[in-house]
Write an enzyme that holds these catalytic residues in place. Structure first.
Site, PDB file in Angstrom:
ATOM      1  NE  ARG A  57     113.917  68.612  31.592  1.00  0.00           N
ATOM      2  CZ  ARG A  57     113.269  68.953  32.713  1.00  0.00           C
ATOM      3  NH1 ARG A  57     113.102  70.228  33.029  1.00  0.00           N
ATOM      4  NH2 ARG A  57     112.814  68.028  33.535  1.00  0.00           N
ATOM      5  CG  HIS A  78     116.754  73.446  35.973  1.00  0.00           C
ATOM      6  ND1 HIS A  78     117.054  72.515  35.014  1.00  0.00           N
ATOM      7  CD2 HIS A  78     115.476  73.174  36.352  1.00  0.00           C
ATOM      8  CE1 HIS A  78     116.019  71.705  34.819  1.00  0.00           C
ATOM      9  NE2 HIS A  78     115.039  72.090  35.635  1.00  0.00           N
TER      10      HIS A  78
HETATM   11  P1  NAP Z   1     102.419  67.563  31.068  1.00  0.00           P
HETATM   12  O1  NAP Z   1     101.322  67.632  32.088  1.00  0.00           O
HETATM   13  O2  NAP Z   1     102.855  66.232  30.596  1.00  0.00           O
HETATM   14  O3  NAP Z   1     101.928  68.452  29.831  1.00  0.00           O
HETATM   15  C1  NAP Z   1     102.597  68.498  28.622  1.00  0.00           C
HETATM   16  C2  NAP Z   1     101.856  69.412  27.661  1.00  0.00           C
HETATM   17  O4  NAP Z   1     102.644  69.570  26.483  1.00  0.00           O
HETATM   18  C3  NAP Z   1     100.499  68.852  27.232  1.00  0.00           C
HETATM   19  O5  NAP Z   1      99.553  69.879  27.116  1.00  0.00           O
HETATM   20  C4  NAP Z   1     100.807  68.272  25.851  1.00  0.00           C
HETATM   21  O6  NAP Z   1      99.706  68.260  24.955  1.00  0.00           O
HETATM   22  C5  NAP Z   1     101.837  69.266  25.349  1.00  0.00           C
HETATM   23  N1  NAP Z   1     102.651  68.667  24.285  1.00  0.00           N
HETATM   24  C6  NAP Z   1     103.465  67.587  24.342  1.00  0.00           C
HETATM   25  N2  NAP Z   1     104.014  67.339  23.140  1.00  0.00           N
HETATM   26  C7  NAP Z   1     103.540  68.277  22.294  1.00  0.00           C
HETATM   27  C8  NAP Z   1     103.706  68.557  20.925  1.00  0.00           C
HETATM   28  N3  NAP Z   1     104.484  67.776  20.146  1.00  0.00           N
HETATM   29  N4  NAP Z   1     103.051  69.598  20.390  1.00  0.00           N
HETATM   30  C9  NAP Z   1     102.235  70.374  21.141  1.00  0.00           C
HETATM   31  N5  NAP Z   1     102.023  70.171  22.466  1.00  0.00           N
HETATM   32  C10 NAP Z   1     102.676  69.146  23.036  1.00  0.00           C
HETATM   33  O7  NAP Z   1     103.721  68.317  31.594  1.00  0.00           O
HETATM   34  P2  NAP Z   1     103.868  69.366  32.789  1.00  0.00           P
HETATM   35  O8  NAP Z   1     103.753  68.678  34.094  1.00  0.00           O
HETATM   36  O9  NAP Z   1     102.945  70.493  32.536  1.00  0.00           O
HETATM   37  O10 NAP Z   1     105.399  69.813  32.624  1.00  0.00           O
HETATM   38  C11 NAP Z   1     105.902  70.363  31.423  1.00  0.00           C
HETATM   39  C12 NAP Z   1     107.421  70.402  31.461  1.00  0.00           C
HETATM   40  O11 NAP Z   1     107.869  71.459  32.311  1.00  0.00           O
HETATM   41  C13 NAP Z   1     108.117  69.175  32.044  1.00  0.00           C
HETATM   42  O12 NAP Z   1     108.210  68.149  31.089  1.00  0.00           O
HETATM   43  C14 NAP Z   1     109.478  69.721  32.442  1.00  0.00           C
HETATM   44  O13 NAP Z   1     110.404  69.524  31.403  1.00  0.00           O
HETATM   45  C15 NAP Z   1     109.231  71.223  32.624  1.00  0.00           C
HETATM   46  N6  NAP Z   1     109.478  71.641  34.022  1.00  0.00           N
HETATM   47  C16 NAP Z   1     110.497  72.524  34.264  1.00  0.00           C
HETATM   48  C17 NAP Z   1     110.729  72.958  35.562  1.00  0.00           C
HETATM   49  C18 NAP Z   1     111.802  73.949  35.879  1.00  0.00           C
HETATM   50  O14 NAP Z   1     112.106  74.186  37.048  1.00  0.00           O
HETATM   51  N7  NAP Z   1     112.358  74.631  34.920  1.00  0.00           N
HETATM   52  C19 NAP Z   1     109.942  72.475  36.607  1.00  0.00           C
HETATM   53  C20 NAP Z   1     108.915  71.591  36.328  1.00  0.00           C
HETATM   54  C21 NAP Z   1     108.680  71.160  35.011  1.00  0.00           C
HETATM   55  P3  NAP Z   1      98.377  67.366  25.252  1.00  0.00           P
HETATM   56  O15 NAP Z   1      97.711  68.065  26.416  1.00  0.00           O
HETATM   57  O16 NAP Z   1      97.612  67.474  24.016  1.00  0.00           O
HETATM   58  O17 NAP Z   1      98.859  65.992  25.596  1.00  0.00           O
HETATM   59  C1  GLV Z   2     112.205  70.180  36.733  1.00  0.00           C
HETATM   60  O1  GLV Z   2     112.886  70.576  35.859  1.00  0.00           O
HETATM   61  C2  GLV Z   2     111.163  69.192  36.606  1.00  0.00           C
HETATM   62  O2  GLV Z   2     111.049  68.551  35.554  1.00  0.00           O
HETATM   63  O3  GLV Z   2     110.396  69.034  37.584  1.00  0.00           O
END
Ligand code: NAP
Ligand code: GLV
Length: 309
Positions: free
Chosen positions: A224, A272
C-alpha cells in the site's frame, strides 16, 4: 435478503454476472441501486464512498474484493461488530509472484540501464551480482509473500522473510518482530513490501529503514502507498544509498501528474496492477460466505480487526 456490490469504478455488472453464474437465485444489487436498505446483509466493497457502509441497518459482513482490508477497517462508517472478510485466491497470488519476479529480474539484470544505453546507442555489458550473498527480503510472509518467496526460489534467488510471528519455511530464513527487523534489513539487497497496511506498518518504508539496507539496495512496494514515506525514498535515491524503486501503490492514486516520482529515472511506476482480483476466480468464495452468513456458519477468510489483517 441481498448482497450489494459497492465498488465504484469497477465493472460491477461483470461481477454480478459472475456471482449469478455461481448461484442464479441470489439477490445481487449494484450500487447505487440498493433497493430497500434493510435487505442488504453483505456488501462487497472497494473504494466505497464515505459514509456508505453506515447505510444498511442489517449489515452483517463487508467483503473486500481484494486481499487487503485497510480500506474497510479504516472506514469510520463501518458499524461495530460487522464481520470483515478478504479474498484469498491462487490466481491473485500467482499474479503477484509474476510481478515481483519481473521487478527483481529487471533490477538484477540491469534492464533499466540497457534501456538508457539503447537510447544512446551504447554497447555496454553491465555486471551481474553473484547470486551468493544477494538476498531478496520480503516484508510480510502471508499468503502472497510466501507464494512470491517460492517463485523467487524457483529462480534460485536467496530469499529472506520478515513477519510478525516466527515461522519456518523451506529454504527461507524468516525473521520475526521488531527485534529482528534490523538484521533482516541489513541483509536485503532487494526489499519487497507485502505487508498489510495497519497502524504498525504505516510509514514503515522510511529513511531509517532504508539506511539499514546495504548500499545500492532496491525497493519494491506492492502493498500500500501509505507504507512508504515518499520524500525519504527520493532522498535516499538521490543520495545514492538506494539504486531505485519499483512502485505499484501510492499514497494518492492515481498518482498526480506533478508528482516528483514521474521525473525520477530510477523509479519504475505501475498503476496498482501488480495483482488484480478476477471476479470469475473469487465469485465462488464470495457466494460461499454469503451462504454461510445466512446459515450462521463461520466465514472464510475473516480478518481480525484488532490485528488489522
Ligand atoms: P496476509 O496473508 O494477511 O499476510 C500478512 C503478512 O504480514 C503476515 O506474514 C504477517 O505476519 C505480516 N505482518 C503483519 N503485520 C506485521 C508487522 N507489524 N510486522 C511484521 N509482519 C507483519 O496478507 P497477504 O494476502 O499476503 O497480502 C499482503 C498485502 O498485499 C495486502 O494486505 C494488500 O495490501 C497487498 N496487495 C497488493 C496488491 C497489489 O496489486 N498491489 C494485490 C494484492 C495484495 P504473521 O504471518 O506473523 O501474521
Ligand atoms: C489489491 O490491492 C488487493 O489488496 O488485493
Amino acid at each position: 435478503m441481498a448482497l450489494l456490490l459497492l465498488m465504484p469504478g469497477r465493472d460491477m455488472q461483470g461481477w454480478k454476472k459472475n456471482l449469478l453464474a455461481v448461484d442464479g437465485a441470489l439477490d445481487v444489487r449494484v450500487w447505487p441501486d440498493t433497493g430497500n436498505l434493510d435487505e442488504i446483509l453483505m456488501v462487497v466493497a472497494w473504494n466505497q464512498p464515505p459514509g456508505s457502509l453506515a447505510l444498511f441497518p442489517n449489515l452483517r459482513c463487508v467483503a473486500s474484493l481484494g486481499a487487503g482490508v485497510d480500506h474497510i477497517l479504516s472506514d469510520p462508517a463501518l458499524p461495530p461488530g460487522v464481520a470483515v472478510t478478504r479474498v484469498v485466491d491462487a490466481q491473485l497470488n500467482r499474479m503477484m509472484a509474476e510481478y515481483v519476479c519481473l521487478a527483481v529480474l529487471h533490477h538484477y539484470r540491469s534492464f533499466g540501464r540497457y534501456e538508457e544505453h539503447k537510447r544512446e546507442r551504447k554497447w555496454v555489458q553491465e555486471p551481474v551480482p553473484p547470486a551468493e550473498g544477494y538476498h531478496v527480503g520480503i516484508m510480510g510472509m502471508g499468503v502472497i509473500g510466501r507464494t512470491v518467496a517460492r517463485a523467487l526460489q524457483a529462480l534460485e534467488f536467496r530469499v529472506l522473510g520478515w513477519a510478525r510471528t516466527p515461522k519456518s519455511l523451506p529454504g527461507v530464513r524468516v525473521f520475526a518482530g521488531k527485534q529482528e527487523l534490523d538484521e533482516f534489513l541489513s541483509l536485503s539487497n532487494v526489499l519487497v513490501c507485502l505487508l498489510p497496511l495497519t497502524p504498525e506498518t504505516k510509514d514503515i518504508l522510511n529513511r531509517h529503514t532504508f539506511s539499514l539496507l546495504p548500499r545500492g539496495a532496491y525497493v519494491i512496494n506492492v502493498a500500500r502507498g501509505a507504507h512508504l514515506v515518499e520524500e525519504d525514498l527520493l532522498e535516499m535515491i538521490r543520495s545514492g544509498h538506494l539504486s531505485g524503486a519499483c512502485l505499484d501503490v501510492f499514497r494518492e492514486e492515481p498518482l498526480p501528474p506533478d508528482h516528483p516520482f514521474w521525473q525520477e529515472p530510477s523509479i519504475m511506476i505501475t498503476p496498482h496492477v501488480a495483482s488484480i482480483t478476477r471476479p470469475e476466480s473469487v465469485a465462488s468464495q464470495i457466494v460461499e460466505n454469503y451462504r454461510r452468513l445466512l446459515a450462521g456458519k463461520p466465514l472464510l477468510h475473516q480478518v481480525d480487526p484488532r490485528r488489522g489483517y
